[in-house]
Scaffold this motif. Structure first.
Motif, mmCIF file in Angstrom:
data_model
loop_
_atom_site.group_PDB
_atom_site.id
_atom_site.type_symbol
_atom_site.label_atom_id
_atom_site.label_comp_id
_atom_site.label_asym_id
_atom_site.label_seq_id
_atom_site.Cartn_x
_atom_site.Cartn_y
_atom_site.Cartn_z
ATOM 1 N N LEU A 123 0.858 -1.186 0.000
ATOM 2 C CA LEU A 123 0.000 0.000 0.000
ATOM 3 C C LEU A 123 0.894 1.235 0.000
ATOM 4 N N LEU A 124 0.599 2.154 -0.917
ATOM 5 C CA LEU A 124 1.341 3.413 -0.991
ATOM 6 C C LEU A 124 0.404 4.541 -0.581
ATOM 7 N N PHE A 125 0.889 5.414 0.283
ATOM 8 C CA PHE A 125 0.024 6.436 0.868
ATOM 9 C C PHE A 125 0.436 7.839 0.466
ATOM 10 N N ASP A 126 -0.532 8.597 -0.051
ATOM 11 C CA ASP A 126 -0.345 10.029 -0.047
ATOM 12 C C ASP A 126 -0.236 10.455 1.421
ATOM 13 N N MET A 135 5.579 22.776 -8.535
ATOM 14 C CA MET A 135 5.951 21.438 -9.013
ATOM 15 C C MET A 135 5.768 21.315 -10.512
ATOM 16 N N GLU A 136 4.797 22.050 -11.037
ATOM 17 C CA GLU A 136 4.490 21.935 -12.460
ATOM 18 C C GLU A 136 5.689 22.312 -13.327
ATOM 19 N N GLU A 137 6.477 23.283 -12.861
ATOM 20 C CA GLU A 137 7.701 23.650 -13.592
ATOM 21 C C GLU A 137 8.618 22.454 -13.758
ATOM 22 N N SER A 193 4.665 10.199 -1.383
ATOM 23 C CA SER A 193 4.374 11.618 -1.202
ATOM 24 C C SER A 193 5.282 12.434 -2.096
ATOM 25 N N ASN A 194 4.877 13.657 -2.374
ATOM 26 C CA ASN A 194 5.791 14.584 -3.030
ATOM 27 C C ASN A 194 6.792 15.191 -2.039
ATOM 28 N N GLY A 195 6.581 14.946 -0.763
ATOM 29 C CA GLY A 195 7.529 15.412 0.250
ATOM 30 C C GLY A 195 8.863 14.701 0.109
ATOM 31 N N ASN A 196 9.949 15.399 0.388
ATOM 32 C CA ASN A 196 11.264 14.781 0.261
ATOM 33 C C ASN A 196 11.533 13.831 1.424
ATOM 34 N N ALA A 244 6.065 11.440 14.932
ATOM 35 C CA ALA A 244 4.703 10.967 15.198
ATOM 36 C C ALA A 244 4.611 9.444 15.272
ATOM 37 N N ALA A 245 5.754 8.748 15.118
ATOM 38 C CA ALA A 245 5.779 7.274 15.136
ATOM 39 C C ALA A 245 4.925 6.674 14.016
ATOM 40 N N LEU A 246 5.003 7.252 12.846
ATOM 41 C CA LEU A 246 4.361 6.637 11.672
ATOM 42 C C LEU A 246 5.214 5.428 11.269
ATOM 43 N N PRO A 247 4.615 4.245 11.205
ATOM 44 C CA PRO A 247 5.426 3.008 11.123
ATOM 45 C C PRO A 247 5.745 2.532 9.705
ATOM 46 N N TRP A 248 6.241 3.414 8.855
ATOM 47 C CA TRP A 248 6.531 3.052 7.468
ATOM 48 C C TRP A 248 7.549 1.926 7.366
ATOM 49 N N ASP A 249 7.383 1.067 6.371
ATOM 50 C CA ASP A 249 8.389 0.032 6.076
ATOM 51 C C ASP A 249 9.549 0.605 5.274
ATOM 52 N N ALA A 250 9.317 1.681 4.563
ATOM 53 C CA ALA A 250 10.357 2.356 3.777
ATOM 54 C C ALA A 250 9.796 3.725 3.436
ATOM 55 N N ILE A 251 10.663 4.652 3.064
ATOM 56 C CA ILE A 251 10.187 5.950 2.595
ATOM 57 C C ILE A 251 10.412 6.029 1.099
ATOM 58 N N LEU A 252 9.303 5.919 0.358
ATOM 59 C CA LEU A 252 9.360 6.073 -1.089
ATOM 60 C C LEU A 252 8.750 7.427 -1.430
ATOM 61 N N GLY A 253 8.738 7.785 -2.709
ATOM 62 C CA GLY A 253 8.114 9.044 -3.087
ATOM 63 C C GLY A 253 8.928 9.812 -4.094
ATOM 64 N N ALA A 254 8.564 11.088 -4.235
ATOM 65 C CA ALA A 254 9.109 11.935 -5.295
ATOM 66 C C ALA A 254 10.634 11.946 -5.335
ATOM 67 N N GLU A 255 11.276 12.114 -4.174
ATOM 68 C CA GLU A 255 12.736 12.276 -4.206
ATOM 69 C C GLU A 255 13.437 10.994 -4.647
ATOM 70 N N VAL A 256 12.870 9.839 -4.309
ATOM 71 C CA VAL A 256 13.502 8.564 -4.688
ATOM 72 C C VAL A 256 13.492 8.407 -6.212
ATOM 73 N N VAL A 257 12.384 8.793 -6.830
ATOM 74 C CA VAL A 257 12.277 8.619 -8.291
ATOM 75 C C VAL A 257 12.544 9.927 -9.045
ATOM 76 N N ARG A 258 12.795 11.000 -8.299
ATOM 77 C CA ARG A 258 13.134 12.303 -8.890
ATOM 78 C C ARG A 258 12.088 12.793 -9.879
ATOM 79 N N ALA A 259 10.832 12.707 -9.471
ATOM 80 C CA ALA A 259 9.712 13.224 -10.255
ATOM 81 C C ALA A 259 8.559 13.461 -9.284
ATOM 82 N N TYR A 260 7.634 14.324 -9.692
ATOM 83 C CA TYR A 260 6.505 14.666 -8.823
ATOM 84 C C TYR A 260 5.203 14.049 -9.304
#
Lengths: 242, 242
Positions: free
Chosen positions: A10-13, A57-59, A130-133, A144-160
């Motif tokens: 599951l991927l979460f915004d 981000m659109e730029e 997320s688009n968050g880095n 906040a103790a959010l229990p993610w298994d990994a942090i994926l998102g915009a910065e990992v793939v370098r796109a928004y």
């Protein structure tokens, strides 16, 4: 209920879906405005700051500008929104602007988020998309103790988001097929983009993300695979024990 | 004791430093060899498989080959090591080879690792900086409850240690100065590369990573900032309560 037996991740915004950004940012902005005796309503300022998010981000999505992380866009947008209000950002120390910009790292989860994520984590891989880095999402999770298994998102793939590359490359990183991954978001646009890439979709209603007079995303605008009242409800729909 | 008050994040080598890869891989390899009545000593096969690791990454480090993730290199190296032993990998189903290759995702932590990481996590950001790909490190963490704050490493920066780019880009992702980050590893070479990029360094002795007759990395070969008997000892040196 739709079949969910093939879903493995599951991927979460995050902003709006997992955390309530608006109340916290407005509170922080309020302290800043008070300190400088600037007579602007904090929620109005927070909303105006956030409105610069999509165009900035659109730029990058359009290729006009190379990828930079969201912390950089938020910082630039803070100067822009101050200028919109006739305020001169150069009259404030860079350290104080950095500190205010850091408010995005410290947003609180909605009341159901932690319990819902912990339940879902027992059965699925869970990660923010997320688009968050990375550092922003890391700080938020650690606080906040959010229990993610990994942090994926915009910065990992370098796109928004909602660029298809974000969803496609993230599924590839997970070593899964698109139909084995479900995007979870409070925003119909995010889900539509994920669906176009073959992902499963789950809409979570966050009717006060933009305050009590919110007009957008008050209902599922397509027949998403799942529609949930909150993340605990989603965990229940997925058969995850409390 | 060296001053550690400026350190904000700890990055960990994983294979050998946090987990014991050799005993588990040999056990898994042994089941595979038995099933096919192949008379090879499992530890010898595991060591031979691992020996292909550095040269296969070197092709990517040297720019001869674009970045591919470690799962891909491990899978290719499995076919190569079988050929080295005169075995024909095409006589085995791809699914069975994939399953054997997946052994790298399921390695157990050393006995001190979980407790040490949990103690260190209360004070520092902690993340793997492994050449393992994200899904590999995620699977390992989820199975063994390794409490990472994020999964960083080769796949995020699309380069392999000990390329300087890996350390420099990871420090940048964390939004820190190199001296605010400490590399933790059981391998002098990894620490030497990190030090050349300005990171702090912590050597952890893993004297049986390569078995009871291990010859390498039995001592700190430079005056690293910290030298620890295991991750619990490192937590104690950093003043983290039990």
């Amino acid at each position: 209920m739709p079949d969910n037996s093939n879903i493995k991740a599951l991927l979460f915004d995050v902003f709006g879906t997992v955390v309530d950004w608006r109340n916290g940012v407005a509170r922080h902005v309020g302290l800043f405005l008070n300190r400088h005796s600037i007579p602007i309503e904090p929620f109005e300022f927070a909303d105006a700051w956030r409105r610069h998010y999509a165009p900035s981000m659109e730029e990058i999505r359009s290729g006009q500008r190379p990828f930079v992380r969201l912390d950089t866009l938020h910082r630039e947008n803070l100067v822009t929104v101050m200028a919109d209000y006739g305020l001169d950002a150069s009259s404030i120390s860079p350290e104080e602007l950095d500190e205010l910009n850091h408010t995005w790292h410290r947003r609180d989860p909605w009341p159901d988020s932690i319990e819902g994520l912990l339940r879902l984590k027992r059965r699925f891989m869970i990660a923010p998309l997320s688009n968050g880095n990375i550092r922003l999402i890391l700080d938020m999770a650690k606080r906040a103790a959010l229990p993610w298994d990994a942090i994926l998102g915009a910065e990992v793939v370098r796109a928004y988001k909602p660029s298809p590359q974000v969803y496609v490359d993230t599924v590839d990183i997970l070593g899964l097929k698109p139909a084995e991954v479900c995007m979870v978001a409070a925003h119909n646009g995010d889900l539509a983009a994920a669906r176009r890439c073959g992902l499963r979709t789950a809409f979570v209603l966050r009717s006060t993300e933009h305050g009590s007079s919110q007009k957008s995303d008050l209902r599922a605008e397509q027949n998403w695979d799942f529609t949930a009242a909150d993340l605990n409800d989603l965990a229940t729909q997925f058969g995850c024990p409390t």
